[in-house]
Design a protein around this motif. Structure first.
Motif, short mmCIF file in Angstrom:
data_model
loop_
_atom_site.label_atom_id
_atom_site.label_comp_id
_atom_site.label_asym_id
_atom_site.label_seq_id
_atom_site.Cartn_x
_atom_site.Cartn_y
_atom_site.Cartn_z
N ALA A 94 41.64 44.29 46.28
CA ALA A 94 42.20 44.72 45.00
C ALA A 94 42.26 43.56 44.02
O ALA A 94 41.95 43.72 42.83
CB ALA A 94 43.59 45.32 45.21
N LEU A 95 42.66 42.39 44.50
CA LEU A 95 42.74 41.22 43.63
C LEU A 95 41.37 40.85 43.08
O LEU A 95 41.22 40.56 41.88
CB LEU A 95 43.34 40.04 44.41
N ASP A 96 40.36 40.87 43.94
CA ASP A 96 39.00 40.54 43.47
C ASP A 96 38.54 41.53 42.40
O ASP A 96 37.91 41.14 41.40
CB ASP A 96 38.03 40.55 44.65
N VAL A 97 38.83 42.80 42.61
CA VAL A 97 38.41 43.82 41.65
C VAL A 97 39.17 43.68 40.34
O VAL A 97 38.60 43.82 39.25
CB VAL A 97 38.59 45.23 42.26
N LEU A 98 40.48 43.42 40.41
CA LEU A 98 41.26 43.22 39.19
C LEU A 98 40.73 42.03 38.39
O LEU A 98 40.68 42.07 37.16
CB LEU A 98 42.73 43.00 39.53
N ARG A 99 40.33 41.00 39.09
CA ARG A 99 39.78 39.83 38.39
C ARG A 99 38.46 40.16 37.71
O ARG A 99 38.18 39.69 36.61
CB ARG A 99 39.60 38.67 39.38
#
Length: 338
Positions: free
Chosen positions: A147-152
């Protein structure tokens, strides 16, 4: 475009404006506020109706709230791990170095740091018969890290978009040319909004599974529904059901908007991004997921209470102290709504 047209029309004195509870003609409302209608110059009317900017603004609003949601869910996830006497072994950096996703590595580090110094964790380091925790605990780095990678990635796209030009046609004074193109097409924003929606849905979904695990004595080893004295309100049964309902609503909202294109007229507009739809839903989705995280905070803190006099880590105990300043431990089954 139509809502933007209604908004922009009031700026030139056309349409209506609410002033408090009163609905006034736009020209009168502007005059009462000491404002004069705007006189638009060339291309300014079209600029005010640029739907890409509307979509970008709403997507950014959703992104900023999703970032807060993400950080908070890391804290409640760590607290739930403590409540269930889960292991921090799945957060060992050697595991995540073998997969090398940046978000996964950072999430594992954060979870391990949140649990550092926990007496609860120390109490079951040896002779624990359990082999592995449920996915909702041990797979937090993989799910939340993704999720963090996608949000970035969404943040990168929206940052580029916010600093780009989406007007049409574009005027190039150095060559005295007006070039028609498609920079108004919001497909990058639509994709970014869909990505944010997926992460918000999954953050809430994982948290709800942790709540369900905590209220089930067979999975958590804690009293059923996290209440020592069952009563008519059924402890944390209905909060868990509430969380499940909110997650289900977010699943429905998470359907990608970008894959749907409805032509908006019978001429050239034969493929549109649906970015406005994708972006407008985000704040509502985050609100739902935030409620799920709030329920998890209550449940996880209650679960940790059963391990007294053992305490969690200094970081997580500070979170519990903030909560307990407002919400007392559930001793006798009570009405939860307040």
């Amino acid at each position: 475009l139509a809502p933007l047209a209604h908004m922009a029309a009031t700026m030139i004195g056309v349409g209506e404006i609410f002033v408090g509870e009163a609905r006034l003609p736009a020209a009168k409302a502007l005059a009462e506020a000491g404002l004069s209608p705007v006189t638009l110059g060339p291309k300014e009317g079209l600029a005010l109706l640029n739907g890409t900017q509307f979509s970008t603004a709403n997507a950014l609003a959703g992104l900023f709230e999703a970032e807060v949601l993400f950080r908070t869910a890391l804290v409640t996830g760590a607290l739930s791990t403590e409540a269930a006497k889960g292991s921090d072994t799945p957060f060992d950096p050697r595991i995540h170095a073998l997969r090398r996703h940046a978000g996964q590595i950072e999430t594992a580090d954060a979870l391990r740091g949140l649990m550092a110094g926990s007496a609860i964790r120390a109490s079951h380091l040896k002779d624990d018969e359990r082999v592995q925790d449920p996915y909702c605990l041990r797979c937090q780095p993989q799910v939340m890290g993704a999720a963090l990678d996608v949000l970035r990635q969404a943040a990168t796209t929206l940052g580029t978009e916010a600093n780009g030009v989406t007007d049409n046609p574009l005027i190039f004074p150095e060559t005295d040319e007006a070039l028609s193109g498609g920079n108004f097409h919001a497909e990058p924003v639509a994709f970014a909004a869909d990505m944010i929606a997926l992460t918000v849905c999954e953050i809430g979904s994982l948290a709800e599974r942790r709540i369900a695990m905590l209220v089930d004595p067979a999975l958590s080893g804690l009293p059923a529904f996290l209440t020592p004295k069952p009563g008519l309100n059924s402890g944390f049964m209905i909060p868990q059901v509430t969380a499940a309902a909110l997650v289900s609503e977010n699943k429905q909202r998470a359907y990608p908007a970008s894959v749907d294109s409805i032509p908006t007229s019978a001429n050239q507009e034969d493929h549109v991004s649906m970015a406005a739809h994708g972006a407008r839903r985000l704040l509502g989705m985050v609100e739902n997921a935030t409620a799920v995280i709030g329920i998890e905070l209550l449940a996880a803190a209650q679960g940790c209470d059963f391990h007294a006099p053992l305490t969690s880590s200094p970081a997580l105990e500070s979170v519990r102290a903030l909560l307990r300043a407002k919400v007392p431990h559930l001793t006798d089954d009570r009405h939860f709504h307040p």
